[in-house]
Scaffold this active site. Structure first.
Site, mmCIF file in Angstrom:
data_model
loop_
_atom_site.group_PDB
_atom_site.id
_atom_site.type_symbol
_atom_site.label_atom_id
_atom_site.label_comp_id
_atom_site.label_asym_id
_atom_site.label_seq_id
_atom_site.Cartn_x
_atom_site.Cartn_y
_atom_site.Cartn_z
ATOM 1 C CE LYS A 1 -38.867 34.328 -30.166
ATOM 2 N NZ LYS A 1 -39.462 32.967 -30.005
ATOM 3 C CE1 TYR B 1 -37.123 32.097 -25.280
ATOM 4 C CE2 TYR B 1 -35.105 32.212 -26.573
ATOM 5 C CZ TYR B 1 -36.450 32.499 -26.416
ATOM 6 O OH TYR B 1 -37.126 33.187 -27.405
ATOM 7 C CG ASN C 1 -42.337 31.925 -32.064
ATOM 8 O OD1 ASN C 1 -41.234 32.464 -31.997
ATOM 9 N ND2 ASN C 1 -42.929 31.376 -31.025
ATOM 10 C CG HIS D 1 -39.190 36.855 -25.978
ATOM 11 N ND1 HIS D 1 -39.443 35.658 -25.353
ATOM 12 C CD2 HIS D 1 -39.062 37.781 -24.991
ATOM 13 C CE1 HIS D 1 -39.443 35.847 -24.044
ATOM 14 N NE2 HIS D 1 -39.212 37.134 -23.789
ATOM 15 C CD GLU E 1 -38.288 37.583 -20.506
ATOM 16 O OE1 GLU E 1 -38.985 38.381 -21.172
ATOM 17 O OE2 GLU E 1 -38.581 36.371 -20.383
HETATM 18 P P1 DAT Z 1 -43.538 32.064 -25.830
HETATM 19 O O1 DAT Z 1 -42.432 32.525 -26.748
HETATM 20 O O2 DAT Z 1 -44.893 32.225 -26.465
HETATM 21 O O3 DAT Z 1 -43.451 32.689 -24.455
HETATM 22 P P2 DAT Z 1 -42.493 29.630 -24.610
HETATM 23 O O4 DAT Z 1 -41.942 30.510 -23.541
HETATM 24 O O5 DAT Z 1 -43.323 28.465 -24.184
HETATM 25 O O6 DAT Z 1 -43.365 30.485 -25.653
HETATM 26 O O7 DAT Z 1 -41.321 29.068 -25.504
HETATM 27 C C1 DAT Z 1 -40.236 29.898 -25.868
HETATM 28 C C2 DAT Z 1 -39.899 29.673 -27.316
HETATM 29 O O8 DAT Z 1 -39.432 28.347 -27.495
HETATM 30 C C3 DAT Z 1 -41.078 29.807 -28.271
HETATM 31 O O9 DAT Z 1 -41.305 31.153 -28.663
HETATM 32 C C4 DAT Z 1 -40.645 28.966 -29.424
HETATM 33 C C5 DAT Z 1 -39.847 27.840 -28.763
HETATM 34 N N1 DAT Z 1 -40.675 26.657 -28.538
HETATM 35 C C6 DAT Z 1 -41.642 26.503 -27.597
HETATM 36 N N2 DAT Z 1 -42.206 25.295 -27.673
HETATM 37 C C7 DAT Z 1 -41.569 24.661 -28.676
HETATM 38 C C8 DAT Z 1 -41.677 23.366 -29.264
HETATM 39 N N3 DAT Z 1 -42.563 22.473 -28.823
HETATM 40 N N4 DAT Z 1 -40.858 23.061 -30.282
HETATM 41 C C9 DAT Z 1 -39.955 23.935 -30.749
HETATM 42 N N5 DAT Z 1 -39.792 25.173 -30.243
HETATM 43 C C10 DAT Z 1 -40.588 25.531 -29.223
HETATM 44 MG MG MG Z 2 -42.111 32.482 -22.902
#
Ligand code: DAT
Ligand code: MG
Length: 149
Positions: free
Chosen positions: A10, A50, A113, A116, A127
């Site tokens: 990212k 997303y 974080n 991805h 994707e």
């Molecule tokens: P991952 O990236 O582990 O697949 P996800 O698909 O649930 O996680 O969410 C996508 C991204 O969105 C994640 O990498 C960071 C952001 N995100 C997820 N939950 C969040 C939250 N509660 N607050 C802020 N950003 C969040």
């Molecule tokens: Mg995800």
């Protein structure tokens, strides 16, 4: 099960000069690189990528963040690569990600974080097709593979 997955450093990981470190981890694991490019994500692509999070309170911020600078998009291949790469990334929120994982070692907050990774065969296929053309994916053999499989 031989699989492909979509992984992406990212904008925070690119700015923090972690591309090499992250690629190196997957290489040393024994996974196989099938495609890679440095690119900037358009708002349209970000919203598609997303899409499952549309309507959630963090969605707008997530789109803004992922389009805020270049990302390093990759396709990696290997047996169970989807599950293995998710394990190597660590939990979504770096505060819960174990040391030794990418998010556990380099991240602090959930909104930044570092990496991805696709979370299922269906999302991996979706994707990969969203980010790569067929001709950008390279098929080749590495002799080292007989020491991994
Ligand atoms: P991952 O990236 O582990 O697949 P996800 O698909 O649930 O996680 O969410 C996508 C991204 O969105 C994640 O990498 C960071 C952001 N995100 C997820 N939950 C969040 C939250 N509660 N607050 C802020 N950003 C969040
Ligand atoms: Mg995800």
């Amino acid at each position: 099960m031989m699989q492909k997955t979509f992984l992406m450093v990212k904008p925070d990981g690119v700015q923090r000069q972690l591309i090499g470190e992250i690629v190196s981890r997957f290489e040393r694991k024994g996974l196989h690189l099938a495609g890679a490019k440095l690119m900037t994500i358009s708002p349209e692509l970000a919203q598609q990528h997303y899409g499952e999070h549309k309507g959630k309170p963090f969605f707008e911020g997530l789109v803004e963040f992922i389009t805020s600078g270049p990302v390093f998009a990759m396709v990696w291949q290997g047996e169970n690569v989807i599950e293995i790469s998710r394990q190597m990334m660590g939990k979504t929120n770096p505060k819960d990600a174990l040391p030794g994982t990418i998010r556990g070692d380099y991240g602090v907050i959930v909104g930044k974080n570092i990496i991805h990774g696709s979370d299922s065969p269906e999302s991996a296929e979706r994707e990969i097709n969203l980010f790569f053309n067929q001709e950008e994916l390279v098929e080749y053999n590495k002799s080292m593979n007989e020491w991994i499989y």
